[in-house]
Design a protein around this motif. Structure first.
Motif, mmCIF file in Angstrom:
data_model
loop_
_atom_site.group_PDB
_atom_site.id
_atom_site.type_symbol
_atom_site.label_atom_id
_atom_site.label_comp_id
_atom_site.label_asym_id
_atom_site.label_seq_id
_atom_site.Cartn_x
_atom_site.Cartn_y
_atom_site.Cartn_z
ATOM 1 N N GLN A 102 85.460 -13.470 -10.136
ATOM 2 C CA GLN A 102 86.166 -14.413 -9.631
ATOM 3 C C GLN A 102 86.494 -13.705 -8.390
ATOM 4 O O GLN A 102 86.447 -14.548 -7.382
ATOM 5 C CB GLN A 102 87.614 -14.102 -10.430
ATOM 6 N N ARG A 103 86.288 -12.347 -8.002
ATOM 7 C CA ARG A 103 86.350 -11.713 -6.493
ATOM 8 C C ARG A 103 85.159 -12.406 -5.817
ATOM 9 O O ARG A 103 85.283 -12.822 -4.733
ATOM 10 C CB ARG A 103 86.344 -10.396 -6.793
ATOM 11 N N HIS A 104 84.040 -12.351 -6.448
ATOM 12 C CA HIS A 104 82.707 -12.690 -5.987
ATOM 13 C C HIS A 104 82.874 -14.122 -5.352
ATOM 14 O O HIS A 104 82.385 -14.604 -4.196
ATOM 15 C CB HIS A 104 81.399 -12.637 -6.929
ATOM 16 N N ALA A 105 83.420 -15.126 -6.352
ATOM 17 C CA ALA A 105 83.577 -16.535 -5.865
ATOM 18 C C ALA A 105 84.467 -16.772 -4.803
ATOM 19 O O ALA A 105 84.229 -17.432 -3.883
ATOM 20 C CB ALA A 105 83.882 -17.524 -7.304
ATOM 21 N N VAL A 106 85.447 -15.976 -4.934
ATOM 22 C CA VAL A 106 86.728 -15.973 -3.897
ATOM 23 C C VAL A 106 86.198 -15.767 -2.524
ATOM 24 O O VAL A 106 86.359 -16.584 -1.365
ATOM 25 C CB VAL A 106 87.869 -15.301 -4.262
ATOM 26 N N ILE A 107 85.586 -14.610 -2.496
ATOM 27 C CA ILE A 107 84.986 -14.177 -1.029
ATOM 28 C C ILE A 107 83.771 -15.086 -0.543
ATOM 29 O O ILE A 107 83.914 -15.544 0.510
ATOM 30 C CB ILE A 107 84.467 -12.711 -1.174
ATOM 31 N N THR A 108 82.886 -15.404 -1.430
ATOM 32 C CA THR A 108 81.951 -16.436 -1.190
ATOM 33 C C THR A 108 82.534 -18.002 -0.366
ATOM 34 O O THR A 108 82.128 -18.303 0.590
ATOM 35 C CB THR A 108 81.044 -16.831 -2.318
ATOM 36 N N VAL A 109 83.270 -18.390 -1.283
ATOM 37 C CA VAL A 109 84.011 -19.805 -0.890
ATOM 38 C C VAL A 109 84.931 -19.449 0.257
ATOM 39 O O VAL A 109 84.751 -20.263 1.326
ATOM 40 C CB VAL A 109 84.773 -20.445 -2.023
ATOM 41 N N ALA A 110 85.530 -18.496 0.463
ATOM 42 C CA ALA A 110 86.539 -18.328 1.725
ATOM 43 C C ALA A 110 85.440 -18.038 2.738
ATOM 44 O O ALA A 110 85.668 -18.639 4.081
ATOM 45 C CB ALA A 110 87.231 -17.028 1.337
ATOM 46 N N ILE A 111 84.370 -17.193 2.941
ATOM 47 C CA ILE A 111 83.473 -16.971 4.124
ATOM 48 C C ILE A 111 82.752 -18.220 4.455
ATOM 49 O O ILE A 111 82.884 -18.740 5.489
ATOM 50 C CB ILE A 111 82.658 -15.891 3.938
ATOM 51 N N CYS A 112 82.339 -19.210 3.379
ATOM 52 C CA CYS A 112 81.709 -20.162 3.694
ATOM 53 C C CYS A 112 82.715 -21.540 4.286
ATOM 54 O O CYS A 112 82.199 -22.154 5.145
ATOM 55 C CB CYS A 112 81.060 -20.834 2.497
ATOM 56 N N PHE A 113 84.025 -21.274 3.713
ATOM 57 C CA PHE A 113 85.073 -22.238 4.252
ATOM 58 C C PHE A 113 85.244 -21.816 5.926
ATOM 59 O O PHE A 113 85.345 -22.775 6.736
ATOM 60 C CB PHE A 113 86.221 -21.941 3.553
ATOM 61 N N LEU A 114 85.071 -20.702 6.391
ATOM 62 C CA LEU A 114 85.022 -20.058 7.614
ATOM 63 C C LEU A 114 84.121 -20.772 8.354
ATOM 64 O O LEU A 114 84.363 -21.380 9.644
ATOM 65 C CB LEU A 114 85.390 -18.620 7.883
ATOM 66 N N ILE A 115 82.955 -20.712 7.927
ATOM 67 C CA ILE A 115 81.839 -21.427 8.776
ATOM 68 C C ILE A 115 81.864 -22.875 8.691
ATOM 69 O O ILE A 115 81.623 -23.533 9.906
ATOM 70 C CB ILE A 115 80.520 -20.989 7.924
ATOM 71 N N ALA A 116 82.528 -23.369 7.637
ATOM 72 C CA ALA A 116 82.571 -24.904 7.951
ATOM 73 C C ALA A 116 83.605 -25.243 8.636
ATOM 74 O O ALA A 116 83.600 -26.211 9.482
ATOM 75 C CB ALA A 116 83.119 -25.398 6.266
ATOM 76 N N MET A 156 74.242 -25.476 6.933
ATOM 77 C CA MET A 156 74.978 -26.162 6.127
ATOM 78 C C MET A 156 74.460 -26.188 4.629
ATOM 79 O O MET A 156 75.255 -25.979 3.763
ATOM 80 C CB MET A 156 75.068 -27.619 6.617
ATOM 81 N N PRO A 157 73.130 -26.368 4.403
ATOM 82 C CA PRO A 157 72.735 -26.290 2.954
ATOM 83 C C PRO A 157 73.015 -25.057 2.265
ATOM 84 O O PRO A 157 73.072 -24.902 1.040
ATOM 85 C CB PRO A 157 71.035 -26.662 3.248
ATOM 86 N N ILE A 158 72.897 -23.834 3.149
ATOM 87 C CA ILE A 158 72.979 -22.811 2.559
ATOM 88 C C ILE A 158 74.612 -22.482 2.103
ATOM 89 O O ILE A 158 74.840 -21.938 1.052
ATOM 90 C CB ILE A 158 72.721 -21.484 3.422
ATOM 91 N N LEU A 159 75.358 -23.094 2.877
ATOM 92 C CA LEU A 159 76.937 -22.907 2.752
ATOM 93 C C LEU A 159 76.865 -23.666 1.310
ATOM 94 O O LEU A 159 77.997 -23.105 0.337
ATOM 95 C CB LEU A 159 77.875 -23.784 3.568
ATOM 96 N N ILE A 160 76.605 -25.054 0.960
ATOM 97 C CA ILE A 160 76.699 -25.568 -0.080
ATOM 98 C C ILE A 160 76.160 -24.979 -1.578
ATOM 99 O O ILE A 160 76.720 -24.754 -2.347
ATOM 100 C CB ILE A 160 75.963 -26.928 0.181
ATOM 101 N N THR A 161 74.994 -24.208 -1.092
ATOM 102 C CA THR A 161 74.229 -23.727 -1.985
ATOM 103 C C THR A 161 75.017 -22.381 -2.523
ATOM 104 O O THR A 161 75.107 -22.074 -3.860
ATOM 105 C CB THR A 161 72.932 -23.132 -1.810
ATOM 106 N N LEU A 162 75.512 -21.593 -1.756
ATOM 107 C CA LEU A 162 76.349 -20.152 -1.959
ATOM 108 C C LEU A 162 77.574 -20.455 -2.667
ATOM 109 O O LEU A 162 78.074 -19.837 -3.516
ATOM 110 C CB LEU A 162 76.890 -19.546 -0.706
ATOM 111 N N ALA A 163 78.332 -21.745 -2.051
ATOM 112 C CA ALA A 163 79.474 -22.126 -2.837
ATOM 113 C C ALA A 163 79.319 -22.561 -4.088
ATOM 114 O O ALA A 163 80.094 -22.229 -5.141
ATOM 115 C CB ALA A 163 80.277 -23.095 -1.966
ATOM 116 N N SER A 164 78.314 -23.323 -4.392
ATOM 117 C CA SER A 164 78.086 -24.038 -5.603
ATOM 118 C C SER A 164 77.569 -22.758 -6.718
ATOM 119 O O SER A 164 77.856 -22.882 -8.051
ATOM 120 C CB SER A 164 77.119 -25.193 -5.774
ATOM 121 N N GLU A 165 76.804 -21.769 -6.446
ATOM 122 C CA GLU A 165 76.217 -20.789 -7.042
ATOM 123 C C GLU A 165 77.295 -19.682 -7.473
ATOM 124 O O GLU A 165 77.026 -18.703 -8.140
ATOM 125 C CB GLU A 165 75.038 -20.194 -6.501
ATOM 126 N N ALA A 166 78.346 -19.563 -6.718
ATOM 127 C CA ALA A 166 79.379 -18.390 -6.679
ATOM 128 C C ALA A 166 80.152 -19.057 -7.977
ATOM 129 O O ALA A 166 80.873 -18.189 -8.511
ATOM 130 C CB ALA A 166 80.105 -18.547 -5.676
#
Length: 408
Positions: free
Chosen positions: A10-24, A121-131
């Motif tokens: 859960q921590r891995h997913a939250v941190i990943t999605v949050a940082i990807c959100f900032l880049i978005a 952009m494709p990396i943000l999508i990939t990271l968020a989906s794989e988290a």
């Protein structure tokens, strides 16, 4: 799965999605920057409507090679490394936008900034989906990608202040913010566990029988060929409409007789509703039948486009802008989520990257075509009407893609 492992995931997913959100969010700032700074840039460089359309398209054109290269390298050397480098490239050339002194050099730095953003952009999508688990990928990508309209809405508010009235300040902001986020990525962002597993498995297989790594050709094998073609067509036409709206909405309002401030307000409504739409459609992607989500989002876009053409009063235009924003940006988030669902881990970055690049061709052509239509005297109604068949074609091919996924 024990409790400590679950907490770690859960921590891995939250941190990943949050940082990807900032880049978005930063991407949203950049996409909105071109439209908001357009009047100042037009005056500073002495541009006409056609040249302004080329300026809009230059940054979008850069997204194309960036998406191709970024996704491919992410599958080879890791999501995190490529995301950090691509963000740095984007930041550097965004700052260069304020220092150029000719139209040609302006186009060059916008192209290079777009290349950095396109790789990210494709990396943000990939990271968020794989988290997250496969059942939550639509939600994760939706939560990540809603950062884009959040960033655009923030910049719309900044544009109404004295700071935002100077077009150069907008690009200073867009260029400096990534340099604040890059240390956070280096320190906190975890590498995708799915990538690490796939890489380890690939090493084991290679050690045993020298099996080659996945390549572009894998997007066209018997399993992926039709999926790839269907998603390419949908990305192309949907992003064409998305970027017409993102680049030209304030200008279309002025064509219809409203003031620049009213056009900026419409853009703000567009982006606020886009944030909500992106999250809701992302959640529905995980919970509803995929065909229902597609019919809802493309039906919503069509309703919004018809409402824009039919609206007479200012409030009706604001409501129509909000309707289009909720579905057209939310639709882009769903398409990105579909990219992560369609392709297996070993080619996910490549598949999403190439599909994004094809979409960027549509995104590049859209604003330029809109500029030509306006220059030819078709007006705002002509531009909006031209977007309608694009949405119908996208919907048909997305429905074909869903059918393909379900039958294979």
């Amino acid at each position: 799965m024990d409790r400590s492992t679950q907490h770690s995931d859960q921590r891995h997913a939250v941190i990943t999605v949050a940082i990807c959100f900032l880049i978005a969010v930063i991407e949203g700032l950049d996409i909105q920057a071109a439209g908001i700074a357009a009047a100042g840039i037009r005056e500073h460089f002495g541009l006409d409507s056609s040249q302004l359309g080329v300026f809009f398209s230059a940054g979008i054109l850069g997204l194309l090679p960036g998406a191709l290269v970024g996704g491919r390298f992410a599958d080879r050397i890791g999501r995190k490394k490529v995301l950090i480098w691509s963000t740095a490239v984007f930041a550097l050339f965004t700052l260069c936008t304020v220092w150029v002194n000719s139209f040609e050099s302006l186009l060059a730095v916008r192209f290079l900034a777009g290349a950095g953003l396109g790789a990210a952009m494709p990396i943000l999508i990939t990271l968020a989906s794989e988290a997250v688990s496969p059942q939550n990928r639509g939600r994760a990508v939706g939560l990540m990608y809603c950062g884009m309209p959040v960033g655009a809405a923030i910049l719309s508010l900044i544009a109404s202040t004295d700071f935002g009235s100077n077009w150069k300040n907008i690009f200073y902001l867009g260029g400096l913010l990534p340099f604040i986020v890059i240390p956070l990525m280096m320190w906190l962002l975890p590498e995708s566990r799915e990538f690490l597993k796939a890489q380890a498995a690939g090493k084991d297989v290679t050690a045993q029988n020298a099996a080659p790594k996945a390549s572009f050709k894998d997007l066209f094998n018997s399993q992926n060929l039709l999926r790839t073609l269907f998603i390419w067509v949908s990305y192309f036409f949907t992003l064409m409409v998305v970027y017409i709206m993102l680049s030209w909405l304030p200008s279309l309002f002025m064509e219809l007789g409203f003031s620049r401030k009213e056009g900026s307000t419409a853009q703000f409504y567009f982006m606020v509703s886009a944030t909500v739409g992106t999250v809701i459609l992302g959640m529905l992607t995980d919970r509803w039948k995929k065909a229902y989500v597609i019919l809802l989002m493309y039906g919503g876009i069509l309703a919004g486009l018809f409402a824009l053409n039919a609206a007479g009063s200012l409030m009706q235009m604001y409501m129509a802008s909000a309707l289009v924003g909720a579905f057209v940006i939310g639709c882009q988030g769903v398409l990105y989520a579909f990219g992560s669902i369609v392709y297996p881990t070993e080619v996910r970055g490549t598949g999403v990257g190439v599909a994004s690049a094809v979409g960027r061709v549509g995104a590049m052509l859209g604003p330029a075509i809109a500029g030509q239509l306006l220059a030819a005297g078709f007006g705002a109604a002509g531009v909006i009407s031209a977007a309608i068949p694009c949405i119908i074609i996208s919907a048909i091919f997305m429905l074909l893609l869903v059918r393909r996924i379900q039958t294979v």
